[in-house]
Each structure stands twice: as structure tokens, then as C-alpha cells.
Design a protein around this motif. Structure first.
Motif, PDB file in Angstrom:
ATOM      1  N   ARG A 277       0.792  -1.233   0.000  1.00 10.55           N
ATOM      2  CA  ARG A 277       0.000   0.000   0.000  1.00 10.55           C
ATOM      3  C   ARG A 277       0.819   1.275   0.000  1.00 10.55           C
ATOM      4  O   ARG A 277       0.380   2.301  -0.523  1.00 10.55           O
ATOM      5  CB  ARG A 277      -0.912   0.030   1.247  1.00 10.55           C
ATOM      6  CG  ARG A 277      -2.182  -0.732   1.050  1.00 10.55           C
ATOM      7  CD  ARG A 277      -3.143  -0.557   2.213  1.00 10.55           C
ATOM      8  NE  ARG A 277      -3.441   0.831   2.484  1.00 10.55           N
ATOM      9  CZ  ARG A 277      -3.790   1.283   3.676  1.00 10.55           C
ATOM     10  NH1 ARG A 277      -3.883   0.479   4.709  1.00 10.55           N
ATOM     11  NH2 ARG A 277      -4.058   2.558   3.850  1.00 10.55           N
ATOM     12  N   PHE A 278       1.982   1.247   0.624  1.00  4.78           N
ATOM     13  CA  PHE A 278       2.783   2.457   0.784  1.00  4.78           C
ATOM     14  C   PHE A 278       4.102   2.299   0.021  1.00  4.78           C
ATOM     15  O   PHE A 278       5.067   1.741   0.541  1.00  4.78           O
ATOM     16  CB  PHE A 278       3.039   2.742   2.260  1.00  4.78           C
ATOM     17  CG  PHE A 278       1.783   2.798   3.087  1.00  4.78           C
ATOM     18  CD1 PHE A 278       0.842   3.800   2.882  1.00  4.78           C
ATOM     19  CD2 PHE A 278       1.524   1.835   4.046  1.00  4.78           C
ATOM     20  CE1 PHE A 278      -0.325   3.840   3.627  1.00  4.78           C
ATOM     21  CE2 PHE A 278       0.367   1.875   4.798  1.00  4.78           C
ATOM     22  CZ  PHE A 278      -0.570   2.882   4.585  1.00  4.78           C
ATOM     23  N   PRO A 279       4.157   2.817  -1.211  1.00  4.26           N
ATOM     24  CA  PRO A 279       5.350   2.639  -2.039  1.00  4.26           C
ATOM     25  C   PRO A 279       6.625   3.178  -1.390  1.00  4.26           C
ATOM     26  O   PRO A 279       7.713   2.656  -1.622  1.00  4.26           O
ATOM     27  CB  PRO A 279       5.034   3.405  -3.322  1.00  4.26           C
ATOM     28  CG  PRO A 279       3.602   3.738  -3.280  1.00  4.26           C
ATOM     29  CD  PRO A 279       3.126   3.579  -1.876  1.00  4.26           C
ATOM     30  N   GLU A 280       6.496   4.206  -0.562  1.00  4.87           N
ATOM     31  CA  GLU A 280       7.686   4.759   0.082  1.00  4.87           C
ATOM     32  C   GLU A 280       8.372   3.739   0.988  1.00  4.87           C
ATOM     33  O   GLU A 280       9.581   3.780   1.178  1.00  4.87           O
ATOM     34  CB  GLU A 280       7.371   6.046   0.849  1.00  4.87           C
ATOM     35  CG  GLU A 280       6.362   5.913   1.964  1.00  4.87           C
ATOM     36  CD  GLU A 280       4.906   6.086   1.555  1.00  4.87           C
ATOM     37  OE1 GLU A 280       4.105   6.443   2.434  1.00  4.87           O
ATOM     38  OE2 GLU A 280       4.556   5.851   0.399  1.00  4.87           O
ATOM     39  N   LEU A 281       7.606   2.792   1.540  1.00  2.00           N
ATOM     40  CA  LEU A 281       8.206   1.734   2.357  1.00  2.00           C
ATOM     41  C   LEU A 281       9.036   0.798   1.489  1.00  2.00           C
ATOM     42  O   LEU A 281      10.148   0.439   1.863  1.00  2.00           O
ATOM     43  CB  LEU A 281       7.124   0.924   3.073  1.00  2.00           C
ATOM     44  CG  LEU A 281       6.553   1.508   4.338  1.00  2.00           C
ATOM     45  CD1 LEU A 281       5.467   0.597   4.884  1.00  2.00           C
ATOM     46  CD2 LEU A 281       7.625   1.710   5.376  1.00  2.00           C
ATOM     47  N   SER A 282       8.479   0.400   0.356  1.00  2.00           N
ATOM     48  CA  SER A 282       9.234  -0.505  -0.508  1.00  2.00           C
ATOM     49  C   SER A 282      10.493   0.171  -1.031  1.00  2.00           C
ATOM     50  O   SER A 282      11.530  -0.471  -1.191  1.00  2.00           O
ATOM     51  CB  SER A 282       8.367  -1.019  -1.649  1.00  2.00           C
ATOM     52  OG  SER A 282       7.926   0.038  -2.454  1.00  2.00           O
ATOM     53  N   MET A 283      10.420   1.477  -1.267  1.00  2.87           N
ATOM     54  CA  MET A 283      11.616   2.196  -1.715  1.00  2.87           C
ATOM     55  C   MET A 283      12.690   2.176  -0.632  1.00  2.87           C
ATOM     56  O   MET A 283      13.865   2.032  -0.920  1.00  2.87           O
ATOM     57  CB  MET A 283      11.263   3.636  -2.084  1.00  2.87           C
ATOM     58  CG  MET A 283      10.534   3.743  -3.403  1.00  2.87           C
ATOM     59  SD  MET A 283      10.329   5.436  -3.949  1.00  2.87           S
ATOM     60  CE  MET A 283       8.849   5.890  -3.070  1.00  2.87           C
ATOM     61  N   ARG A 284      12.280   2.323   0.616  1.00  2.91           N
ATOM     62  CA  ARG A 284      13.244   2.353   1.724  1.00  2.91           C
ATOM     63  C   ARG A 284      13.760   0.967   2.075  1.00  2.91           C
ATOM     64  O   ARG A 284      14.935   0.786   2.350  1.00  2.91           O
ATOM     65  CB  ARG A 284      12.598   2.975   2.971  1.00  2.91           C
ATOM     66  CG  ARG A 284      12.238   4.400   2.817  1.00  2.91           C
ATOM     67  CD  ARG A 284      13.468   5.234   2.813  1.00  2.91           C
ATOM     68  NE  ARG A 284      13.095   6.636   2.701  1.00  2.91           N
ATOM     69  CZ  ARG A 284      13.967   7.586   2.518  1.00  2.91           C
ATOM     70  NH1 ARG A 284      15.228   7.322   2.444  1.00  2.91           N
ATOM     71  NH2 ARG A 284      13.568   8.827   2.407  1.00  2.91           N
ATOM     72  N   ILE A 285      12.864  -0.019   2.099  1.00  2.00           N
ATOM     73  CA  ILE A 285      13.238  -1.353   2.553  1.00  2.00           C
ATOM     74  C   ILE A 285      13.989  -2.121   1.472  1.00  2.00           C
ATOM     75  O   ILE A 285      15.088  -2.611   1.691  1.00  2.00           O
ATOM     76  CB  ILE A 285      11.991  -2.143   3.001  1.00  2.00           C
ATOM     77  CG1 ILE A 285      11.391  -1.494   4.255  1.00  2.00           C
ATOM     78  CG2 ILE A 285      12.339  -3.595   3.292  1.00  2.00           C
ATOM     79  CD1 ILE A 285      10.031  -2.037   4.643  1.00  2.00           C
ATOM     80  N   VAL A 286      13.405  -2.230   0.296  1.00  2.00           N
ATOM     81  CA  VAL A 286      13.975  -3.062  -0.751  1.00  2.00           C
ATOM     82  C   VAL A 286      15.164  -2.401  -1.425  1.00  2.00           C
ATOM     83  O   VAL A 286      16.185  -3.040  -1.659  1.00  2.00           O
ATOM     84  CB  VAL A 286      12.884  -3.427  -1.794  1.00  2.00           C
ATOM     85  CG1 VAL A 286      13.467  -4.253  -2.922  1.00  2.00           C
ATOM     86  CG2 VAL A 286      11.748  -4.187  -1.117  1.00  2.00           C
ATOM     87  N   ASN A 287      15.058  -1.128  -1.725  1.00  2.00           N
ATOM     88  CA  ASN A 287      16.133  -0.445  -2.445  1.00  2.00           C
ATOM     89  C   ASN A 287      17.106   0.266  -1.514  1.00  2.00           C
ATOM     90  O   ASN A 287      17.936   1.038  -1.974  1.00  2.00           O
ATOM     91  CB  ASN A 287      15.541   0.568  -3.427  1.00  2.00           C
ATOM     92  CG  ASN A 287      14.808  -0.110  -4.554  1.00  2.00           C
ATOM     93  OD1 ASN A 287      15.103  -1.249  -4.879  1.00  2.00           O
ATOM     94  ND2 ASN A 287      13.842   0.561  -5.117  1.00  2.00           N
ATOM     95  N   LYS A 288      16.992   0.069  -0.231  1.00  2.00           N
ATOM     96  CA  LYS A 288      17.904   0.634   0.756  1.00  2.00           C
ATOM     97  C   LYS A 288      18.068   2.139   0.610  1.00  2.00           C
ATOM     98  O   LYS A 288      19.166   2.670   0.623  1.00  2.00           O
ATOM     99  CB  LYS A 288      19.237  -0.069   0.712  1.00  2.00           C
ATOM    100  CG  LYS A 288      19.103  -1.526   1.031  1.00  2.00           C
ATOM    101  CD  LYS A 288      20.426  -2.219   0.967  1.00  2.00           C
ATOM    102  CE  LYS A 288      20.172  -3.677   1.258  1.00  2.00           C
ATOM    103  NZ  LYS A 288      21.257  -4.525   0.940  1.00  2.00           N
ATOM    104  N   GLY A 289      16.935   2.812   0.424  1.00  2.00           N
ATOM    105  CA  GLY A 289      16.968   4.272   0.394  1.00  2.00           C
ATOM    106  C   GLY A 289      17.001   4.873  -0.983  1.00  2.00           C
ATOM    107  O   GLY A 289      16.796   6.064  -1.150  1.00  2.00           O
TER     108      GLY A 289
END
Length: 128
Positions: free
Chosen positions: A111-123
Motif C-alpha cells: 500500500r505504501f510505495p515509500e516503504l518498498s523504496m526504503r526497505i527493498v532499495n535501501k533508500g
């Protein structure tokens, strides 16, 4: 996964999370026989258990609202972490609270793309 399917999956999983947590909170708030048995096994008062149900319900509602979803996620993570610790302390299975916590995080990442950007792509700020 395209944006429309992600949106449908995210909201479907959110609905499942809401149903599970609402059922759990309602059980605590209503003071059912099951809830009273749990209070005895955990060694806490029924009033405290009722308060935990209210906290659980408020956290779930905050998680459902897009604008307050991330604070709701943090509250639910804290709440479920406490539930896992309590179950461990009293020799009970942690499968149910751990599974709900995993479902909450999977739902949040969808639901929150900003989380996937932070978690999966390490920032890295490029979306998945």
C-alpha cells in the motif's frame, strides 16, 4: 504488478487485517469468556485487557486510513510485538500474532510505495 492490481491487492489485504484485528479487539473489549480466560492466563486485569482492545482497534483504524497509515503501521507493529513477547513469556504459541504482524507488513509494503523504496532499495528513491 501494475498499479491497479497493486491497489486492489493492498486494499484486499488491508480489509483482511482490519477484520482480524477488529475481531480480536471486539473480543477484548466485550469481555467474552475467551478474553477472560486470556486475562487469567496472562495475569492482567480485565480492565487492562479491555484497554488493550481499544488500543488495538484504534491502531487498526489508523492503519486503514491512507493519511494515517504509516503511524498506524508503527502502532500495530509495536502492539503485535508486545503480543508476541507476552505469548513467549507465558509459554504460548506466537504463530497467530507473528502471522498477523507479517501480514500487516506485507500489506503496508504493497500500500505504501515509500516503504518498498526504503526497505527493498535501501533508500534509493526509484520505485520498485
Amino acid at each position: 504488478m501494475n498499479k491497479k492490481i497493486k491497489n486492489i491487492v493492498g486494499w484486499t489485504l488491508s480489509g483482511i487485517v482490519l477484520l482480524l484485528l477488529t475481531a480480536s479487539a471486539t473480543d477484548k473489549i466485550s469481555g467474552s469468556e475467551h478474553a477472560l480466560a486470556m486475562t487469567r492466563s496472562f495475569g492482567i486485569s480485565p480492565d487492562t485487557y479491555r484497554s488493550l482492545g481499544i488500543i488495538e482497534l484504534i491502531s487498526a483504524v489508523l492503519f486503514m486510513i491512507p493519511r494515517t497509515g504509516l503511524p498506524g503501521l508503527l502502532l500495530l507493529s509495536s502492539y503485535l510485538g508486545g503480543a508476541i513477547a507476552t505469548h513467549l513469556q507465558h509459554g504460548q504459541s506466537i504463530c497467530f500474532p507473528a502471522a498477523i504482524e507479517a501480514l500487516v507488513w506485507i500489506t503496508a509494503v504493497i500500500r505504501f510505495p515509500e516503504l518498498s523504496m526504503r526497505i527493498v532499495n535501501k533508500g534509493n528513491l526509484s520505485p520498485i
